[in-house]
Write an enzyme that holds these catalytic residues in place. Structure first.
Site, PDB file in Angstrom:
ATOM      1  CD1 TRP A 142      55.302  36.832  51.068  1.00 40.77           C
ATOM      2  CD2 TRP A 142      55.902  35.756  52.950  1.00 40.77           C
ATOM      3  NE1 TRP A 142      55.354  37.757  52.086  1.00 40.77           N
ATOM      4  CE2 TRP A 142      55.731  37.122  53.250  1.00 40.77           C
ATOM      5  CE3 TRP A 142      56.290  34.884  53.969  1.00 40.77           C
ATOM      6  CZ2 TRP A 142      55.921  37.633  54.533  1.00 40.77           C
ATOM      7  CZ3 TRP A 142      56.477  35.397  55.258  1.00 40.77           C
ATOM      8  CH2 TRP A 142      56.288  36.758  55.513  1.00 40.77           C
ATOM      9  CG  ASN A 143      51.610  34.603  55.493  1.00 39.54           C
ATOM     10  OD1 ASN A 143      50.936  34.293  54.516  1.00 39.54           O
ATOM     11  ND2 ASN A 143      51.073  35.141  56.570  1.00 39.54           N
ATOM     12  N   PRO A 167      51.131  30.898  42.993  1.00 40.52           N
ATOM     13  CG  PRO A 167      52.816  29.293  43.269  1.00 40.52           C
ATOM     14  CD  PRO A 167      51.818  29.823  42.264  1.00 40.52           C
ATOM     15  N   GLY A 219      46.306  38.004  50.713  1.00 36.86           N
ATOM     16  CA  GLY A 219      47.499  38.835  50.669  1.00 36.86           C
ATOM     17  C   GLY A 219      47.208  40.168  51.321  1.00 36.86           C
ATOM     18  CB  SER A 220      49.048  43.335  51.283  1.00 40.21           C
ATOM     19  OG  SER A 220      49.118  43.545  49.886  1.00 40.21           O
ATOM     20  CD  GLU A 241      39.800  35.074  54.066  1.00 39.50           C
ATOM     21  OE1 GLU A 241      40.171  35.696  55.092  1.00 39.50           O
ATOM     22  OE2 GLU A 241      38.683  34.555  53.963  1.00 39.50           O
ATOM     23  CG  LEU A 242      42.131  41.579  51.590  1.00 38.71           C
ATOM     24  CD1 LEU A 242      41.423  42.840  51.131  1.00 38.71           C
ATOM     25  CD2 LEU A 242      43.064  41.061  50.506  1.00 38.71           C
ATOM     26  CB  CYS A 275      46.705  37.720  58.308  1.00 41.03           C
ATOM     27  SG  CYS A 275      46.034  36.061  58.399  1.00 41.03           S
ATOM     28  CD  GLU A 376      49.254  42.831  57.996  1.00 44.18           C
ATOM     29  OE1 GLU A 376      49.275  43.327  56.858  1.00 44.18           O
ATOM     30  OE2 GLU A 376      48.807  41.697  58.244  1.00 44.18           O
ATOM     31  CD  GLU A 453      40.064  31.444  52.026  1.00 46.69           C
ATOM     32  OE1 GLU A 453      40.996  31.372  52.828  1.00 46.69           O
ATOM     33  OE2 GLU A 453      40.215  31.550  50.792  1.00 46.69           O
TER      34      GLU A 453
HETATM   35  P1  NAP Z   1      51.065  40.606  48.902  1.00 46.04           P
HETATM   36  O1  NAP Z   1      52.287  41.383  48.637  1.00 46.04           O
HETATM   37  O2  NAP Z   1      49.762  41.276  48.784  1.00 46.04           O
HETATM   38  O3  NAP Z   1      51.123  39.342  47.920  1.00 46.04           O
HETATM   39  C1  NAP Z   1      50.116  38.351  47.904  1.00 46.04           C
HETATM   40  C2  NAP Z   1      50.155  37.630  46.555  1.00 46.04           C
HETATM   41  O4  NAP Z   1      49.845  38.562  45.507  1.00 46.04           O
HETATM   42  C3  NAP Z   1      51.529  37.064  46.206  1.00 46.04           C
HETATM   43  O5  NAP Z   1      51.365  35.914  45.424  1.00 46.04           O
HETATM   44  C4  NAP Z   1      52.156  38.182  45.379  1.00 46.04           C
HETATM   45  O6  NAP Z   1      53.158  37.698  44.515  1.00 46.04           O
HETATM   46  C5  NAP Z   1      50.937  38.658  44.599  1.00 46.04           C
HETATM   47  N1  NAP Z   1      51.010  40.059  44.169  1.00 46.04           N
HETATM   48  C6  NAP Z   1      51.754  41.059  44.675  1.00 46.04           C
HETATM   49  N2  NAP Z   1      51.531  42.211  44.007  1.00 46.04           N
HETATM   50  C7  NAP Z   1      50.638  41.908  43.027  1.00 46.04           C
HETATM   51  C8  NAP Z   1      50.015  42.674  41.987  1.00 46.04           C
HETATM   52  N3  NAP Z   1      50.268  43.961  41.826  1.00 46.04           N
HETATM   53  N4  NAP Z   1      49.150  42.050  41.170  1.00 46.04           N
HETATM   54  C9  NAP Z   1      48.884  40.743  41.330  1.00 46.04           C
HETATM   55  N5  NAP Z   1      49.432  39.959  42.291  1.00 46.04           N
HETATM   56  C10 NAP Z   1      50.292  40.545  43.142  1.00 46.04           C
HETATM   57  O7  NAP Z   1      51.105  39.951  50.356  1.00 46.04           O
HETATM   58  P2  NAP Z   1      52.256  39.095  51.004  1.00 46.04           P
HETATM   59  O8  NAP Z   1      53.358  39.991  51.418  1.00 46.04           O
HETATM   60  O9  NAP Z   1      52.600  37.922  50.143  1.00 46.04           O
HETATM   61  O10 NAP Z   1      51.530  38.480  52.283  1.00 46.04           O
HETATM   62  C11 NAP Z   1      51.383  39.186  53.464  1.00 46.04           C
HETATM   63  C12 NAP Z   1      50.008  39.831  53.534  1.00 46.04           C
HETATM   64  O11 NAP Z   1      49.015  38.826  53.392  1.00 46.04           O
HETATM   65  C13 NAP Z   1      49.756  40.470  54.882  1.00 46.04           C
HETATM   66  O12 NAP Z   1      49.082  41.685  54.693  1.00 46.04           O
HETATM   67  C14 NAP Z   1      48.867  39.446  55.585  1.00 46.04           C
HETATM   68  O13 NAP Z   1      48.061  40.006  56.598  1.00 46.04           O
HETATM   69  C15 NAP Z   1      48.054  38.934  54.441  1.00 46.04           C
HETATM   70  N6  NAP Z   1      47.505  37.619  54.755  1.00 46.04           N
HETATM   71  C16 NAP Z   1      46.166  37.525  55.006  1.00 46.04           C
HETATM   72  C17 NAP Z   1      45.617  36.298  55.352  1.00 46.04           C
HETATM   73  C18 NAP Z   1      44.146  36.158  55.643  1.00 46.04           C
HETATM   74  O14 NAP Z   1      43.673  35.029  55.718  1.00 46.04           O
HETATM   75  N7  NAP Z   1      43.404  37.238  55.804  1.00 46.04           N
HETATM   76  C19 NAP Z   1      46.436  35.167  55.443  1.00 46.04           C
HETATM   77  C20 NAP Z   1      47.793  35.305  55.168  1.00 46.04           C
HETATM   78  C21 NAP Z   1      48.321  36.540  54.821  1.00 46.04           C
HETATM   79  P3  NAP Z   1      54.715  37.800  44.898  1.00 46.04           P
HETATM   80  O15 NAP Z   1      54.845  37.372  46.335  1.00 46.04           O
HETATM   81  O16 NAP Z   1      55.390  36.897  43.950  1.00 46.04           O
HETATM   82  O17 NAP Z   1      55.073  39.239  44.733  1.00 46.04           O
END
Ligand code: NAP
Length: 474
Positions: A142-143, A167, A219-220, A241-242, A275, A376, A453
């Site tokens: 989402w961020n 998304p 994501g995470s 990308e975590l 992140c 984090e 990326e």
């Molecule tokens: P997240 O909870 O891991 O979610 C990421 C995506 O995965 C969302 O679309 C989420 O959907 C989906 N998701 C969640 N649980 C899932 C599951 N069990 N199975 C399949 N898909 C699932 O992360 P977030 O809170 O959205 O984003 C923050 C994290 O992203 C932070 O850790 C940040 O550091 C990381 N991040 C990394 C980068 C990079 O480039 N390295 C860039 C940006 C963010 P929903 O939101 O609908 O639940």
């Protein structure tokens, strides 16, 4: 939702709420397993034709997309701010960089080169070509609701892949607008398919399908690991990308004003929900007090509020759990000896009573036993630690499972090289908190990710094929 070039209506809806005021922004169609399956069928059907278009054709479409994103800059930035809260100035940067990715990969599409390889025999010729991997799935957080998708879809389309998109349910509107732009700019039927809905239900279908050849996730770390395990059953290529936990180090020979300014930007941009945000700040003993005094002065002046207000520098957090996490980290730190120099609690902003605001916070005298130094943060809390030697701070900075971004300030050239070489991170900013560009690689080490990326990112969507030709010689 958009499947096989049709916009699909569903009875069940997802409510997207503005985190600045708790008001409904839009209701989104909620897809099911069946929609996820239909999306695969559509992408698979479109692959043969799309993968055989010329690089020039794909490049021209990507150029148009880049242009159209810029034409809609203000509108898209407003959508980002409304659906996830970041200040408009940060949202505008996100839109501009999204356009820049499409422009860069419009150019990269025309540079997908193979190699001629010298063979060991006079009657043999060897060469490689690169071909698109097939149907890919992009799962984004989402961020950065526009930029993360752009960073994945621009190389995927440039390579000739067809795409499935899911998304985050918390900020899906930017993705929908991006798909409208694709449609307008002539991306053919079936090449792009967007399914919103339950995270696990949709992605599990894609992870289990042998027709999906690659998954690109941002994501995470926790969710990334789960997806990698599931992708293993069909041996999919994965890009991850975590999460991050960036150290920010200030040596005593640094330009202090520059370091303070950098520490403001990299901690509080996008309200600390990036992140690459500074997560642990290390300041050398002899300048510790002076740095803190200058930093706190500036942090106290940061205007908090609705991101759509142009004066705002720190917007809301995404939801109540983010506020709870901030409180837990701050209370844990205080209970172990940290001192709150400013902030430290939920911010009450009139008249935004239902917004998820947190006061910009500085914690001093932080130590390694505190949650905030390993977990984090993802919010506007800056923990500061004192260090004595370069060796000691390098050890502390690297003592984490994460390895995404890191930053340090020094005016000593030899130290700059030493520290750059010894930080175990994919990205190192030296007197620079914006070491990002579309033509530079972006990727994490350790549990922060797999693959890159940006620069070289197109290779993540290509397979290499070797051809060995045995010739009849005259
Ligand atoms: P997240 O909870 O891991 O979610 C990421 C995506 O995965 C969302 O679309 C989420 O959907 C989906 N998701 C969640 N649980 C899932 C599951 N069990 N199975 C399949 N898909 C699932 O992360 P977030 O809170 O959205 O984003 C923050 C994290 O992203 C932070 O850790 C940040 O550091 C990381 N991040 C990394 C980068 C990079 O480039 N390295 C860039 C940006 C963010 P929903 O939101 O609908 O639940």
């Amino acid at each position: 939702m958009f499947i096989n070039a049709e916009w699909i209506e569903k009875d069940e809806k997802i409510r997207v709420v503005n985190p600045a005021n708790g008001e409904l922004v839009q209701e989104i169609n909620k897809g099911t397993k069946e929609d996820a399956i239909a999306a695969i069928k559509s992408a698979k059907g479109a692959f043969y034709t799309w993968s055989r278009t010329t690089a020039l054709e794909r490049s021209q479409i990507l150029e148009k997309i880049a242009q159209r994103i810029l034409e809609r800059k203000d509108e898209l930035a407003n959508i980002i701010t409304t659906e996830m809260g970041k200040p408009l100035v940060n949202a505008i940067y996100e839109v501009e960089s999204s356009s820049a990715y499409f422009k860069w990969f419009a150019e990269e599409a025309r540079r997908i080169y193979g190699e001629q390889i010298p063979s060991n025999a006079t009657n043999k010729r060897m060469m490689t070509i690169k071909q698109p991997i097939g149907v890919i799935a992009a799962i984004t957080p989402w961020n950065f609701p526009l930029q993360m998708l752009s960073r994945k879809l621009s190389p995927a389309l440039a390579a000739g892949c067809t795409c499935l998109i899911r998304p985050s349910s918390q900020s899906p509107i930017s993705a929908i607008e991006l798909v409208k732009i694709f449609e307008e700019c002539g991306v053919p039927k079936g090449v792009i398919n967007l399914v919103c809905g339950s995270a696990e239900e949709i992605t599990d279908v894609w992870l289990e399908s042998p027709d999906v050849k690659k998954i690109s996730f941002t994501g995470s770390t926790e969710v990334g690991i789960e997806l990698m395990k599931k992708a293993a059953n069909t041996v999919k290529k994965v890009s991850m990308e975590l999460g991050g936990h960036a150290p920010f180090i200030v040596f005593e020979d640094a330009d202090l004003e520059l370091a303070v300014e950098g520490a403001i930007n990299i901690k509080f941009n996008s309200s600390g929900q990036q992140c690459v945000c500074a997560n642990r700040m290390y300041v050398q003993e002899s300048i510790y007090d002076e740095f803190i005094q200058k930093y706190v002065e500036k942090v106290k002046d940061l205007p908090v509020g609705d991101g759509r207000d142009l004066k705002c520098r720190v917007g809301p957090l995404i939801n109540q759990s983010a506020i709870t996490k901030m409180n837990e980290q701050v209370q844990d730190a205080v209970s172990k000896g940290a001192v709150i120099l400013c902030g430290g609690k939920r911010a009450e902003i009139e008249p935004l009573k239902n917004g998820y605001f947190y006061e910009p916070t500085v914690l001093a005298d932080v130590n390694d036993s505190m949650l905030i130094t390993s977990e984090e943060t993802f919010g506007p809390v800056a923990p500061i630690m004192k260090f004595v030697t370069e060796e000691e701070v390098l050890k502390q900075a690297n003592d984490t499972e994460f390895g995404l971004a890191s930053y340090f300030y020094t005016n000593d050239l030899s130290r700059a090289y030493r520290v750059f070489e010894n930080l175990e991170y994919g990205i190192v900013g030296i007197n620079d908190v914006a070491p990002f560009a579309v033509q530079a690689p972006f990727g994490g080490w350790k549990t922060s990710g797999l693959g890159v990326e940006g620069a070289h990112g197109i290779d993540e969507y290509l397979e290499v094929k070797l051809g060995s030709f045995l010739l009849k010689m005259n």
